[in-house]
Design a protein around this motif. Structure first.
Motif, PDB file in Angstrom:
ATOM      1  N   ILE A  54       0.842  -1.201   0.000  1.00 33.74           N
ATOM      2  CA  ILE A  54       0.000   0.000   0.000  1.00 33.74           C
ATOM      3  C   ILE A  54       0.873   1.245   0.000  1.00 33.74           C
ATOM      4  CG2 ILE A  54      -1.708   1.290   1.366  1.00 33.74           C
ATOM      5  CD1 ILE A  54      -2.711  -1.587   2.283  1.00 33.74           C
TER       6      ILE A  54
ATOM      7  N   TRP B  98       2.772  -0.151   5.037  1.00 36.08           N
ATOM      8  CA  TRP B  98       1.390  -0.665   5.043  1.00 36.08           C
ATOM      9  C   TRP B  98       1.217  -1.631   3.881  1.00 36.08           C
ATOM     10  CZ3 TRP B  98      -2.039   0.276   8.949  1.00 36.08           C
ATOM     11  CH2 TRP B  98      -1.655   1.270   9.865  1.00 36.08           C
TER      12      TRP B  98
ATOM     13  N   ALA C 165      -1.228  -5.347   2.388  1.00 38.23           N
ATOM     14  CA  ALA C 165      -2.228  -6.406   2.594  1.00 38.23           C
ATOM     15  C   ALA C 165      -1.447  -7.713   2.625  1.00 38.23           C
ATOM     16  CB  ALA C 165      -3.231  -6.408   1.452  1.00 38.23           C
TER      17      ALA C 165
ATOM     18  N   VAL D 112      -5.351  -5.721   6.892  1.00 37.79           N
ATOM     19  CA  VAL D 112      -4.226  -4.866   6.505  1.00 37.79           C
ATOM     20  C   VAL D 112      -3.227  -4.845   7.658  1.00 37.79           C
ATOM     21  CG1 VAL D 112      -3.560  -2.481   5.942  1.00 37.79           C
ATOM     22  CG2 VAL D 112      -5.690  -3.411   5.033  1.00 37.79           C
TER      23      VAL D 112
ATOM     24  N   LYS E   6      -6.584   6.012   7.460  1.00 41.33           N
ATOM     25  CA  LYS E   6      -6.748   5.841   6.006  1.00 41.33           C
ATOM     26  C   LYS E   6      -7.383   4.483   5.683  1.00 41.33           C
ATOM     27  CE  LYS E   6      -2.971   8.960   4.813  1.00 41.33           C
ATOM     28  NZ  LYS E   6      -3.770  10.082   4.311  1.00 41.33           N
ATOM     29  N   VAL E   7      -6.954   3.450   6.412  1.00 43.03           N
ATOM     30  CA  VAL E   7      -7.566   2.127   6.199  1.00 43.03           C
ATOM     31  C   VAL E   7      -9.055   2.201   6.555  1.00 43.03           C
ATOM     32  CG1 VAL E   7      -7.582  -0.297   6.917  1.00 43.03           C
ATOM     33  CG2 VAL E   7      -5.395   0.893   6.622  1.00 43.03           C
TER      34      VAL E   7
ATOM     35  N   TYR F 176     -12.484   1.437   4.434  1.00 44.80           N
ATOM     36  CA  TYR F 176     -13.606   0.592   4.873  1.00 44.80           C
ATOM     37  C   TYR F 176     -14.923   1.359   4.699  1.00 44.80           C
ATOM     38  CZ  TYR F 176     -10.465  -2.804   7.233  1.00 44.80           C
ATOM     39  OH  TYR F 176      -9.519  -3.758   7.516  1.00 44.80           O
TER      40      TYR F 176
ATOM     41  N   TYR G  16      -7.968  -5.362  -2.924  1.00 37.98           N
ATOM     42  CA  TYR G  16      -8.279  -4.268  -1.991  1.00 37.98           C
ATOM     43  C   TYR G  16      -7.050  -3.419  -1.668  1.00 37.98           C
ATOM     44  CZ  TYR G  16      -7.192  -7.451   2.041  1.00 37.98           C
ATOM     45  OH  TYR G  16      -6.616  -8.299   2.939  1.00 37.98           O
TER      46      TYR G  16
ATOM     47  N   ILE H 216      -6.939   0.651  -1.361  1.00 33.49           N
ATOM     48  CA  ILE H 216      -6.454   1.368  -0.160  1.00 33.49           C
ATOM     49  C   ILE H 216      -5.316   2.318  -0.539  1.00 33.49           C
ATOM     50  CG2 ILE H 216      -5.520   1.118   2.178  1.00 33.49           C
ATOM     51  CD1 ILE H 216      -6.854  -1.595   2.347  1.00 33.49           C
TER      52      ILE H 216
END
Ligand SMILES: [Zn+2]
Length: 347
Positions: free
Chosen positions: A222, A230, A232, A242, A269-270, A274, A337, A341
């Motif tokens: 990310i 960051w 996944a 995450v 931010k995550v 969501y 995802y 993100i």
């Protein structure tokens, strides 16, 4: 870094397609550190999306009904919540910005404190901004600092959060929890043991290698936010999971203020991803080395995941497969995802 996946197929005669033969592809991925497997049911999110949605009216009703007796709302939080004994925290409670920290009335661990995230009884995930989360984390770390200096044997610690009843919270008002014990929590013990094993076998830190590998590959990476990477995970155990990994520190007590801020901002931010995705409920947990004892082979890690929505028929995602077989299933590829993100991190 060896990433292993096996592809299997479930074969059915599908009544929705006139009993035509259908092959459903299921991928089984293995976490490279723990070996835990996850079943990836690609593209199934569209089908189960309705279970992630919230009944807005029901949520509002629950929030309104619980507010008058909420122990964490202004007026009560600073007067009626429990206090630490003076040898632990002289003032009884800790206040950082808008956040209060105090011991839990019903402890789940040798140390169990609650950190109330500001005065608002209900917040959407968009409203949980980096500043508020930073104040919460800072209050949590102050608790750990005070309690650990009063009782150094409580060295295995975590900060966790359950948001909304479907994530395990009995109180709507947003709050984190601080846990510490003289023994590590099961999953932390596993991570510490596996990370040490990796260090003994390869003379390298697994988490640093993971960051380098994922940054090079790019598909699940990310981004770097300050000193925090960051990404996944390749084999997520939970929905939309995450990880944030602090590059050069494993000890919560020596974490710099800037690193703490970066963790909070990244988490915000995550959460905003969501929110955009229609996910309203979540958990997170922080993993770290024993307090005050930085380890070469470990890092401070935050792990966050989405939970199902609050809506009839009140489905729970902790069904027999994860609860009793300890087997996990996810419904969207981490590569997909992670890409979405990444956009939130650019905003
Ligand atoms: Zn409240």
């Amino acid at each position: 870094m060896r990433l292993i996946k096996e592809v299997g197929k479930a074969r059915i005669l599908n009544p929705l397609k006139g009993f035509e033969l259908e092959e459903q592809e299921l991928e089984r991925r293995f976490d490279p550190l723990t070996g835990f497997s996850t079943i990836v049911a690609k593209g199934r999110f569209q089908y189960v999306k309705r279970f992630f949605e919230h009944d807005e009216q029901l949520l509002r009703k629950l929030a309104e009904a619980s507010q008058p007796t909420c122990p964490f709302c202004p007026g009560k939080v600073e007067e009626t919540t429990p206090k630490f004994p003076p040898e632990m925290v002289v003032e009884g409670r800790i206040k950082v910005g808008r956040c209060y920290a105090f011991p839990s009335l019903h402890a789940h661990s040798d140390l169990n404190a609650v950190v109330v995230l500001g005065p608002k009884h209900y917040l959407s995930l968009k409203e949980m901004d980096g500043n508020l989360l930073y104040e919460g984390f800072k209050a949590g770390l102050e608790v750990l600092r005070s309690v650990h200096s009063a009782n150094p044997s409580l060295s295995f610690a975590s900060l966790i959060m359950n948001y909304l009843p479907t994530a395990g919270s009995s109180i709507i008002h947003p709050h984190m929890q601080v846990l510490a014990s003289s023994l590590p929590f099961n999953y932390l013990r596993l991570l510490l043991a596996k990370s040490f094993e990796h260090y003994l076998n390869t003379a390298s830190n697994y988490w640093k290698k993971l960051i380098e590998y994922e940054e090079m590959m790019g598909e699940r990476f990310i981004g770097m936010h300050g000193n925090v990477a960051w990404l996944a995970p390749f084999a997520p155990s939970r929905h939309f999971e995450v990880w944030g990994i602090v590059q050069d520190n494993s000890d919560l007590l020596s974490l710099s203020d800037m690193d703490l801020r970066r963790i909070a901002e990244g988490l915000a931010k995550v959460l905003s991803f969501y929110h955009n995705k229609g996910l309203f409920s979540f958990n997170f947990a922080l993993y770290a080395s024993p307090l005050g004892r930085p380890l070469e082979y470990f890092n401070v890690i935050i792990r966050v995941c989405a939970r199902l929505g609050l809506k009839e028929p009140f489905l729970n995602d902790f069904w027999a497969m994860p609860a009793l077989l300890m087997e996990n299933e996810i419904v969207e590829l981490p590569e997909e995802y992670a890409l979405a993100i990444k956009q939130c991190f650019k905003e």
